[in-house]
Design a protein around this motif. Structure first.
Motif, PDB file in Angstrom:
ATOM      1  N   ASN A 138      -4.482   2.674  15.513  1.00  0.00           N
ATOM      2  CA  ASN A 138      -3.331   3.470  15.068  1.00  0.00           C
ATOM      3  C   ASN A 138      -2.027   2.683  15.081  1.00  0.00           C
ATOM      4  N   THR A 139      -1.892   1.749  16.016  1.00  0.00           N
ATOM      5  CA  THR A 139      -0.619   1.046  16.188  1.00  0.00           C
ATOM      6  C   THR A 139      -0.616  -0.370  15.605  1.00  0.00           C
ATOM      7  N   SER A 140      -1.724  -0.810  15.077  1.00  0.00           N
ATOM      8  CA  SER A 140      -1.751  -2.163  14.515  1.00  0.00           C
ATOM      9  C   SER A 140      -0.989  -2.217  13.192  1.00  0.00           C
ATOM     10  N   GLN A 141      -0.568  -3.411  12.828  1.00  0.00           N
ATOM     11  CA  GLN A 141       0.122  -3.622  11.562  1.00  0.00           C
ATOM     12  C   GLN A 141      -0.805  -3.204  10.419  1.00  0.00           C
ATOM     13  N   ASP A 142      -0.217  -2.761   9.309  1.00  0.00           N
ATOM     14  CA  ASP A 142      -1.013  -2.289   8.178  1.00  0.00           C
ATOM     15  C   ASP A 142      -2.024  -3.323   7.692  1.00  0.00           C
ATOM     16  N   ASP A 143      -1.610  -4.588   7.574  1.00  0.00           N
ATOM     17  CA  ASP A 143      -2.537  -5.592   7.069  1.00  0.00           C
ATOM     18  C   ASP A 143      -3.689  -5.823   8.027  1.00  0.00           C
ATOM     19  N   ALA A 144      -3.431  -5.780   9.335  1.00  0.00           N
ATOM     20  CA  ALA A 144      -4.499  -5.942  10.327  1.00  0.00           C
ATOM     21  C   ALA A 144      -5.434  -4.738  10.313  1.00  0.00           C
TER      22      ALA A 144
ATOM     23  N   GLY B  33     -10.511   2.265   2.275  1.00  0.00           N
ATOM     24  CA  GLY B  33      -9.636   1.712   3.303  1.00  0.00           C
ATOM     25  C   GLY B  33      -8.197   2.161   3.149  1.00  0.00           C
ATOM     26  N   SER B  34      -7.703   2.177   1.920  1.00  0.00           N
ATOM     27  CA  SER B  34      -6.319   2.602   1.669  1.00  0.00           C
ATOM     28  C   SER B  34      -6.105   4.063   2.050  1.00  0.00           C
ATOM     29  N   LYS B  35      -7.088   4.901   1.762  1.00  0.00           N
ATOM     30  CA  LYS B  35      -6.968   6.322   2.113  1.00  0.00           C
ATOM     31  C   LYS B  35      -6.932   6.508   3.625  1.00  0.00           C
ATOM     32  N   LEU B  36      -7.769   5.778   4.340  1.00  0.00           N
ATOM     33  CA  LEU B  36      -7.759   5.906   5.804  1.00  0.00           C
ATOM     34  C   LEU B  36      -6.472   5.344   6.396  1.00  0.00           C
TER      35      LEU B  36
END
Length: 170
Positions: free
Chosen positions: A13-19, A34-37
């Motif tokens: 939940n707290t990781s950077q979007d790219d990670a 992946g984009s939807k999640l």
């Protein structure tokens, strides 16, 4: 697990979007999934993540499913150096050379007919069970097989997401 967050879920939940997107890509190669999640973070519970995964999977079109399947190696040939692939296909580890050869032949026939790898949730399945599944499913229509693939992909995604949210390491 459905009422509280786990260390793995909190980290996701707290990781950077790219990670986070890279982690999701390891679960399922569909960029649409992946984009939807990713867009629905943060998740309060693992069950919320699983529900979002199932909903995103249900919305995938043919091309998205093809992209997801492209991330899976053929049964009996796990990706070299990929512990997830090896773990999931553990049922083939002790298979005889005859069974491996038969499964390779069936995989090729399946791929010729449907244009993609045979996808099955192999976790816990024996080589014989996987062979029998290919034999049965090769008689399906493309539409029937697409829905079976969607169901199998959902099982695989849930197993992989469970591992993700239950991971305790940093």
């Amino acid at each position: 697990m459905t009422t509280t967050s786990t260390p793995g879920l909190a980290r996701f939940n707290t990781s950077q979007d790219d990670a986070a997107l890279a982690v999701l890509h390891e679960v399922c190669a569909s960029s649409a999934w992946g984009s939807k999640l990713l867009a629905q973070r943060p998740y309060a519970t693992a069950e919320d993540l699983f529900t979002a995964s199932d909903a995103a999977l249900a919305e995938l079109g043919v091309k998205d499913l093809e992209e997801a399947m492209a991330g899976h190696p053929p049964i009996g040939r796990p990706k070299p150096g990929d512990p997830t692939s090896a773990r999931e296909q553990r049922g083939m580890a002790g298979a005889s050379e005859a069974l491996k050869a038969e499964l390779l032949e069936l995989n090729l026939a399946y791929q010729e007919k449907f244009g993609h790898v045979f996808l099955i949730c192999a976790t816990g399945a024996t080589g014989e069970q996987m062979r029998d599944a290919v034999k049965t499913r090769i008689g399906n229509t493309a539409e029937e097989e697409r829905e079976i693939v969607r169901t199998e992909l959902g099982k695989i995604n849930r197993i992989r997401l469970t591992r993700l949210v239950e991971e305790d390491k940093d």
